[in-house]
Scaffold this active site. Structure first.
Site, PDB file in Angstrom:
ATOM      1  CB  CYS A  51       4.065  -1.849  -3.641  1.00  0.00           C
ATOM      2  SG  CYS A  51       5.484  -2.515  -4.506  1.00  0.00           S
TER       3      CYS A  51
ATOM      4  CB  CYS B  88       3.622  -5.118  -5.199  1.00  0.00           C
ATOM      5  SG  CYS B  88       4.828  -4.673  -3.944  1.00  0.00           S
TER       6      CYS B  88
END
Length: 119
Positions: free
Chosen positions: A30, A33
């Site tokens: 991700c 993230c």
């Protein structure tokens, strides 16, 4: 540095915490993230002893991801004991993460303000 939590130490580190906990659910694949980390480090510096910040790899802790019904990453949950006080998700861009910082401060200020007592 954020405390890494998993299914085996979740109860001790989160549910039994004496302070509210901000949980960062993330995954290695991700990209957003990774962009979240500088903001979380800043929050930790500013709110240090008043809240606990932890990070959970959603891919490695599927049971927790399922328990909190994650539909997108990153997802941030502000919890106190077993109660979710606030959920931050639906990040689509770097701007969303920047804007979320203001929301974090407002929510934390109102939450921590409720813990203050006057003599």
């Amino acid at each position: 540095m954020l405390l890494s939590v998993n299914e085996s130490n979740f109860s001790k580190e989160v549910l039994e915490s004496s302070t509210p906990v901000l949980i960062n659910f993330w995954a290695p694949w991700c990209g957003l993230c990774r962009l979240m980390n500088p903001m979380l480090n800043q929050l930790q510096a500013e709110w240090g002893g008043q809240i606990k910040l932890v990070t959970i790899n959603a891919d490695e802790n599927f049971k927790l991801a399922n328990t909190y019904r994650l539909t997108t990453l990153p997802t941030l949950l502000l919890v106190e004991g077993d109660r979710v006080l606030h959920r931050f998700d639906h990040f689509a861009s770097r701007d969303d993460i920047r804007n979320a910082s203001e929301s974090f401060h407002a929510v934390l200020a109102s939450l921590l303000g409720s813990y203050s007592y006057t003599a």
